[in-house]
Design an enzyme around this catalytic site. Structure first.
Site, mmCIF file in Angstrom:
data_model
loop_
_atom_site.group_PDB
_atom_site.id
_atom_site.type_symbol
_atom_site.label_atom_id
_atom_site.label_comp_id
_atom_site.label_asym_id
_atom_site.label_seq_id
_atom_site.Cartn_x
_atom_site.Cartn_y
_atom_site.Cartn_z
ATOM 1 N N ASN A 97 0.853 -1.201 0.000
ATOM 2 C CA ASN A 97 0.000 0.000 0.000
ATOM 3 C C ASN A 97 0.884 1.245 0.000
ATOM 4 O O ASN A 97 2.099 1.150 0.026
ATOM 5 C CB ASN A 97 -0.968 -0.026 1.186
ATOM 6 C CG ASN A 97 -0.231 -0.037 2.515
ATOM 7 O OD1 ASN A 97 0.454 0.915 2.862
ATOM 8 N ND2 ASN A 97 -0.343 -1.145 3.254
ATOM 9 N N ASP B 238 -4.797 -9.410 12.973
ATOM 10 C CA ASP B 238 -4.912 -7.994 13.365
ATOM 11 C C ASP B 238 -4.009 -7.798 14.589
ATOM 12 O O ASP B 238 -4.340 -8.215 15.708
ATOM 13 C CB ASP B 238 -6.374 -7.653 13.682
ATOM 14 C CG ASP B 238 -6.561 -6.157 13.832
ATOM 15 O OD1 ASP B 238 -5.704 -5.507 14.457
ATOM 16 O OD2 ASP B 238 -7.566 -5.636 13.315
HETATM 17 O O1 C5P Z 1 -9.045 -2.101 10.727
HETATM 18 P P1 C5P Z 1 -7.991 -1.172 10.257
HETATM 19 O O2 C5P Z 1 -6.925 -1.819 9.427
HETATM 20 O O3 C5P Z 1 -8.479 0.081 9.618
HETATM 21 O O4 C5P Z 1 -7.305 -0.688 11.626
HETATM 22 C C1 C5P Z 1 -6.226 0.165 11.651
HETATM 23 C C2 C5P Z 1 -5.444 -0.025 12.925
HETATM 24 O O5 C5P Z 1 -5.226 -1.423 13.133
HETATM 25 C C3 C5P Z 1 -4.076 0.571 12.829
HETATM 26 O O6 C5P Z 1 -3.663 0.946 14.122
HETATM 27 C C4 C5P Z 1 -3.237 -0.587 12.281
HETATM 28 O O7 C5P Z 1 -1.868 -0.413 12.623
HETATM 29 C C5 C5P Z 1 -3.852 -1.766 12.989
HETATM 30 N N1 C5P Z 1 -3.802 -3.028 12.241
HETATM 31 C C6 C5P Z 1 -3.024 -4.073 12.734
HETATM 32 N N2 C5P Z 1 -2.984 -5.265 12.090
HETATM 33 C C7 C5P Z 1 -3.701 -5.471 10.963
HETATM 34 C C8 C5P Z 1 -4.489 -4.424 10.460
HETATM 35 C C9 C5P Z 1 -4.516 -3.218 11.125
HETATM 36 O O8 C5P Z 1 -2.366 -3.894 13.768
HETATM 37 N N3 C5P Z 1 -3.637 -6.636 10.354
#
Ligand code: C5P
Length: 410
Positions: free
Chosen positions: A215, A312
């Site tokens: 990205n 996540d």
């Molecule tokens: O759900 P989303 O990706 O929008 O959430 C963003 C937050 O979650 C950010 O703090 C990002 O660093 C974290 N994140 C994570 N692991 C993932 C996806 C997102 O720690 N696989």
């Protein structure tokens, strides 16, 4: 160039001491840069500095008369050495010659600059500049050990070609980097003794040996946050996805490529962290399988990629029993506030910083805005360069971290 409101040096009173070194000509640039950063400057020169650069130059650039003589009645009646000593928030000597380093180590008062340093309770920073043999001489090194033990900050020196034609350590650190070092010194150390873990940048999820899903995250915000945390006195570990950025001085950096590798590094560091700031734009999906050979193009045929969710990371940390103060990020293309607040709850975070991305906003640019939410409050951080925005965010994080811990310990 540093913008006035961008720097913690704004409004700070700095006495700049210039001593006799060929690098004294660089103090003209240093004066400009310190003033650009918003510092209030008074320049003090030694007599030998005047052999290398004229007081008029530094007077014109600093906007104030330059002080040279300890025994000049006119100068003493204007702003004498005791008044200057009290006025200074910081004294910076740049370039600092071997001679001034020796005199400061001995506490001598045979010229205005050394008398001023002895009379002042303000913190002192020196940026040495001298021939490499003079630098490595045990006499100079012993003097520096004495000065360091008294809390004097030493900036550099740098290595490279020297004016004397030799090569080696002893060059004055570039003025811009002297300003960066000073910015770091003046920030209150509100995170002293605390460990901060930060993720930054994108992750790359391999499709085959040459292709990946990635990205547009540049990592700039996460790196700026790491810098702000070090400035506040924290011990910082930065787990970085693939980015082209210089590691802020004093930060421990671990490079990773994939979401899984980032998760593993976070897992091994998080237990001893007080604050976890999850700034990385972690891939939400990765190919179910990575081909070991480059996928060949087949004319006029579609290619299907099967993806599976990644872990996540921030949510996994938030599920732990013993967990740090957790700050997440939400980069959204629309409905920023709603999505951010929903994520704060769902991922069980302490705080979330949300920004709009896309159409030239957010990723890969130098400025940004942030809407920051926590469980019983929120604050908008207006547009600023990411280094400043990171400092503003760090202030909020420190406030909320302290608030949470005072509740826990009450
Ligand atoms: O759900 P989303 O990706 O929008 O959430 C963003 C937050 O979650 C950010 O703090 C990002 O660093 C974290 N994140 C994570 N692991 C993932 C996806 C997102 O720690 N696989």
């Amino acid at each position: 160039m540093t913008e006035p409101l961008d720097s913690p040096l704004a409004g700070k009173h700095i006495v700049l001491g210039v001593t006799g070194s060929i690098a004294a000509y660089k103090s003209a640039d240093l004066v400009r840069r310190l003033r650009d950063a918003g510092a209030e400057l008074r320049v003090v020169m030694t007599k030998s500095a005047c052999e290398f650069i004229t007081p008029l130059t530094l007077q014109t650039l600093s906007g104030h008369p330059v002080a040279i003589d300890l025994l000049d009645a006119d100068q003493e009646s204007a702003m004498g050495h005791i008044t200057l000593a009290r006025w200074a928030d910081w004294i910076l000597v740049a370039p600092a010659s071997a001679d001034v380093i020796a005199r400061l180590a001995q506490g001598r008062t045979d010229d205005l600059l050394s008398a001023l340093c002895l009379a002042s309770e303000s913190p002192l920073a020196l940026a040495p500049a001298m021939n490499n043999k003079m630098w490595s001489n045990p006499a100079t090194q012993d003097n520096l050990t004495v000065l360091r033990s008294r809390g004097v900050q030493i900036i550099g020196p740098a290595s490279g070609d020297q004016a004397c034609g030799e090569q080696g350590e002893g060059r004055l650190v570039e003025p811009l980097n002297i300003v960066v070092a000073m910015e770091r010194y003046v920030v209150p150390k509100r995170l002293l003794g605390k460990k901060v873990l930060i993720t930054a940048g994108p992750t790359y999820e391999a499709i085959d040996p040459v292709r990946f899903i990635g990205n547009r995250s540049s990592g700039k915000m996460g790196f700026a946050i790491a810098q702000a945390a070090v400035e506040a006195g924290a011990e910082v570990t930065l787990i970085a996805g693939p980015v082209h950025l210089t590691t802020p001085t004093g930060v421990k950096r671990v490079d990773v490529e994939t979401a899984q590798a980032m998760f593993e590094q976070v897992s091994s560091a998080v237990a001893e962290s007080d604050i976890f700031i999850s700034c990385a734009a972690v891939a939400d999906y990765r190919p179910c399988q990575t081909e070991t050979k480059k996928i060949k193009k087949i004319a006029n045929s579609e290619l299907e990629l099967k993806l599976e969710p990644t872990i996540d990371i921030v949510a996994a940390v938030a599920k732990q029993q013993l967990k740090p103060f957790i700050v997440g990020f939400a980069a959204e293309t629309q409905d920023v506030t709603e999505y951010a607040q929903e994520k704060l709850q769902r991922k069980n975070l302490d705080m979330i910083a949300a920004n709009q991305v896309g159409n030239g906003l957010g990723f890969a640019v130098d400025t940004n805005t942030l809407s920051v939410f926590w469980h019983n409050g929120s604050q908008e951080l207006p547009i600023a360069v990411k280094t400043q925005l990171a400092r503003d965010l760090m202030m909020l994080i420190i406030e909320q971290y302290n608030a949470k811990n005072s509740i826990k310990t009450a």
